[in-house]
Design an enzyme around this catalytic site. Sequence first.
Site, PDB file in Angstrom:
ATOM      1  N   HIS A 136       0.833  -1.216   0.000  1.00 26.21           N
ATOM      2  CA  HIS A 136       0.000   0.000   0.000  1.00 26.21           C
ATOM      3  C   HIS A 136       0.863   1.261   0.000  1.00 26.21           C
ATOM      4  O   HIS A 136       2.045   1.234   0.365  1.00 26.21           O
ATOM      5  CB  HIS A 136      -0.929   0.011   1.211  1.00 26.21           C
ATOM      6  CG  HIS A 136      -0.190   0.141   2.529  1.00 26.21           C
ATOM      7  ND1 HIS A 136       0.269   1.341   3.003  1.00 26.21           N
ATOM      8  CD2 HIS A 136       0.158  -0.788   3.443  1.00 26.21           C
ATOM      9  CE1 HIS A 136       0.873   1.164   4.164  1.00 26.21           C
ATOM     10  NE2 HIS A 136       0.828  -0.129   4.455  1.00 26.21           N
ATOM     11  N   ARG A 147      -5.950   1.233   4.453  1.00 23.27           N
ATOM     12  CA  ARG A 147      -4.891   1.691   3.549  1.00 23.27           C
ATOM     13  C   ARG A 147      -4.719   0.753   2.354  1.00 23.27           C
ATOM     14  O   ARG A 147      -4.306   1.208   1.285  1.00 23.27           O
ATOM     15  CB  ARG A 147      -3.577   1.912   4.304  1.00 23.27           C
ATOM     16  CG  ARG A 147      -3.075   0.787   5.183  1.00 23.27           C
ATOM     17  CD  ARG A 147      -2.018   1.357   6.146  1.00 23.27           C
ATOM     18  NE  ARG A 147      -1.278   0.343   6.893  1.00 23.27           N
ATOM     19  CZ  ARG A 147      -1.643  -0.124   8.078  1.00 23.27           C
ATOM     20  NH1 ARG A 147      -2.773   0.271   8.641  1.00 23.27           N
ATOM     21  NH2 ARG A 147      -0.879  -1.008   8.725  1.00 23.27           N
ATOM     22  N   GLU A 196      -0.986  -6.277   8.197  1.00 26.20           N
ATOM     23  CA  GLU A 196       0.408  -6.058   8.556  1.00 26.20           C
ATOM     24  C   GLU A 196       0.756  -6.872   9.804  1.00 26.20           C
ATOM     25  O   GLU A 196      -0.122  -7.273  10.575  1.00 26.20           O
ATOM     26  CB  GLU A 196       0.638  -4.550   8.817  1.00 26.20           C
ATOM     27  CG  GLU A 196       2.016  -4.162   9.327  1.00 26.20           C
ATOM     28  CD  GLU A 196       3.146  -4.487   8.371  1.00 26.20           C
ATOM     29  OE1 GLU A 196       3.417  -5.698   8.188  1.00 26.20           O
ATOM     30  OE2 GLU A 196       3.782  -3.560   7.832  1.00 26.20           O
ATOM     31  N   HIS A 231       0.911  -5.416   3.061  1.00 23.95           N
ATOM     32  CA  HIS A 231       1.783  -4.565   3.871  1.00 23.95           C
ATOM     33  C   HIS A 231       3.225  -5.066   3.784  1.00 23.95           C
ATOM     34  O   HIS A 231       3.478  -6.206   3.389  1.00 23.95           O
ATOM     35  CB  HIS A 231       1.297  -4.574   5.314  1.00 23.95           C
ATOM     36  CG  HIS A 231      -0.146  -4.223   5.449  1.00 23.95           C
ATOM     37  ND1 HIS A 231      -0.597  -2.955   5.740  1.00 23.95           N
ATOM     38  CD2 HIS A 231      -1.261  -4.986   5.300  1.00 23.95           C
ATOM     39  CE1 HIS A 231      -1.920  -2.951   5.770  1.00 23.95           C
ATOM     40  NE2 HIS A 231      -2.339  -4.179   5.510  1.00 23.95           N
TER      41      HIS A 231
END
Length: 235
Positions: free
Chosen positions: A15, A66, A93, A188
């Site tokens: 991202h 995100r 993440e 992520h």
Amino acid sequence: MSNIDAAYTLVLLRHGHSEWNLTDRFTGWTDIPLTEVGLSEATEAGRQLAAAGHGFDEVHISVLQRTRQTAEKVLEAMGTPGVPVFSTWRLNERHYGALQGLNKKEIFATWGEQESRRWWRGYSDPPPPLDINDPRHPRFNSLFAELADDELPASESLSDCQRRMLPYWNEVLAPRLRAGRKLLVISHGNTLRGLVMHLEKLSAEEMEDVEIPSGVPLVYQLSNEMKVAGKTWLQ
């Protein structure tokens, strides 16, 4: 380039730049939006993918906004906003535990630079965990209300993050590639590092030097056995 025959194409994308990148804070499972820079990175990634002739049947993202914002901008720039998007916590993440929400200066002051760097660059050692009653704990976030208690991390090493992500690769992504679907995975930095480690058969030591830049598509050509036949960064 490998001499293995390529059968499938998989594109990975980290991202874009987020709000907490501005203050150098560890984000982890905190649901922070993209900045204007991050939105522009996603748009440029979409343009690069379209220019290289890529198209997708599905996009797979984490549950954090995100990655969804990145997916929306990428697909808009490609002129394919209707492509189905699937989200899963397994692509979240890595959870940074007690480091989450702190910047590097604060972390170094509390735990020391050498120990701290070992946590976030190494493979096996998780940061200090969050207390079960810490408001940063994922059990207080409605995004994760459907997860079982034993699925909610209070901290994760890269190894933990990879172990949590790989069932999604093995049970969802790899079978869909084999079925002929063209996939874009937007996730992520650490989650993608874990997948890269798996695909490229890297050691824990080799992983410490792997960087996944934000907003730069990573294109893999994979064999029928899901071995890497080719790898290209689009930038």
